[in-house]
Design an enzyme around this catalytic site. Structure first.
Site, PDB file in Angstrom:
ATOM      1  N   LYS A  54      45.945  51.037  39.974  1.00  0.00           N
ATOM      2  CA  LYS A  54      46.783  49.874  39.644  1.00  0.00           C
ATOM      3  C   LYS A  54      48.175  50.332  39.219  1.00  0.00           C
ATOM      4  O   LYS A  54      49.189  49.739  39.622  1.00  0.00           O
ATOM      5  CB  LYS A  54      46.110  49.042  38.528  1.00  0.00           C
ATOM      6  N   GLN A  98      41.268  46.110  31.141  1.00  0.00           N
ATOM      7  CA  GLN A  98      40.254  46.606  32.070  1.00  0.00           C
ATOM      8  C   GLN A  98      38.868  46.469  31.448  1.00  0.00           C
ATOM      9  O   GLN A  98      38.647  46.840  30.283  1.00  0.00           O
ATOM     10  CB  GLN A  98      40.554  48.083  32.419  1.00  0.00           C
ATOM     11  N   ASP A 121      44.687  38.395  35.451  1.00  0.00           N
ATOM     12  CA  ASP A 121      43.308  38.578  35.904  1.00  0.00           C
ATOM     13  C   ASP A 121      42.582  37.240  36.045  1.00  0.00           C
ATOM     14  O   ASP A 121      41.500  37.181  36.639  1.00  0.00           O
ATOM     15  CB  ASP A 121      42.537  39.421  34.877  1.00  0.00           C
TER      16      ASP A 121
END
Ligand code: GUN
Length: 281
Positions: A54, A98, A121
């Site tokens: 990422k 994450q 997200d």
């Protein structure tokens, strides 16, 4: 006839090239540089690898990137403080925590602390609710990537039977919501589903996200079905999906490879969501 391969790697590269151009324009015209902050807590090796990908993608696309790596011993309070600081940082348009987090930490508490307009997200309850309600929302990156792959291949879910295997908040549930919004008739199968193979054989579109290597065999797939493999399992030194690629490739009409299918699309959609967050400022 073998299934056509849905090439996520190629499509993701095209999307990233387009985003790079847009970022160049935004920078020149408004001095705006999309910024993504990623928080990674603990030692989970796949998470470290995903976060490196990422970060690299952000830098290649001209984004501002910040990665906060914290030890397994980090406290919930420390993570909440960090999220609060990033919520108020004007250089940061997107915040990604994450998952999985270390066991002592309540993931929902951290995800709910992220400002919904920086939640690239799409895991904050405001965005989850908006997705279900059909309102504009940040859509979780992997399911969004699957929808773009289908669209680009000319596969319209409307009126078709879709089966999603897996009910996670990250993939299964939002995937089902998106397919429903696209007018598919959706079933979610999971570890307690009875007669699972009979359920998956109903699918015109089968999306598999259960985290079990080569779980879906040819007998579980209707001839001519579109099969999307979200799995990423390490077997020895190989990365394999949740679908038996060779055998299912003889039955399906379309199939995503692992690697090179859904994975690259997830990252492309993270960049897209962050670009959209930046544009709204
Ligand atoms: N862990 C596995 N997939 C994801 C994802 O898409 N986002 C986050 N934040 N964590 C993940």
């Amino acid at each position: 006839m073998r299934a056509a391969i849905l090439d996520g790697k190629k499509l993701a590269a095209e999307i990233r090239a387009r985003i790079t151009e847009e970022v160049t324009g935004l920078r020149a015209e408004f001095g705006l540089v999309p910024g993504l902050a990623v928080i990674l807590a603990g030692d989970d090796p796949p998470s470290h690898s995903y976060v490196r990908s990422k970060e690299k993608a952000c830098l290649q696309t001209g984004f501002h990137s910040e990665v906060y790596r914290r030890p397994e011993s980090v406290t919930q309070g420390e993570l909440l403080d960090l999220v609060a600081r990033l919520n108020g940082d004007p250089q940061i348009h997107g915040i990604l925590v994450q998952l999985p987090l270390p066991r002592r930490i309540e993931p929902q508490a951290i995800l709910e602390a992220i400002r919904p307009d920086k939640d690239v997200d799409g895991f904050h309850p405001v965005n989850v609710g908006r997705l279900i309600a059909g309102a504009p929302a940040f859509v979780p990156c992997t399911p969004r990537g699957v929808m773009v792959l289908l669209e680009q291949a000319g596969i319209d879910p409307s009126g078709r039977r879709a089966v999603v295997l897996g009910r996670s908040n990250i993939v299964g549930k939002p995937m089902a919501a998106l397919l429903l919004a696209a007018n598919a008739t959706v079933t979610v199968g999971h570890s307690r589903t009875a007669e699972l193979a009979a359920v998956t054989r109903e699918a015109d579109i089968l999306v598999v996200a259960i985290g079990k290597a080569r779980f879906v065999t040819a007998e579980m797939v209707k001839p001519g079905a579109v099969v999307i493999d979200v799995g990423m399992n390490r077997v020895g030194d190989r990365l394999v999906g949740d679908v038996d690629f060779e055998a299912v490739g003889e039955v399906a009409s379309h199939l995503t490879p692992v690697p090179g299918g859904v994975g690259p699309m997830t990252i492309a959609m993270l960049l897209q969501n962050t670009l959209e967050a930046a544009r709204r400022t």
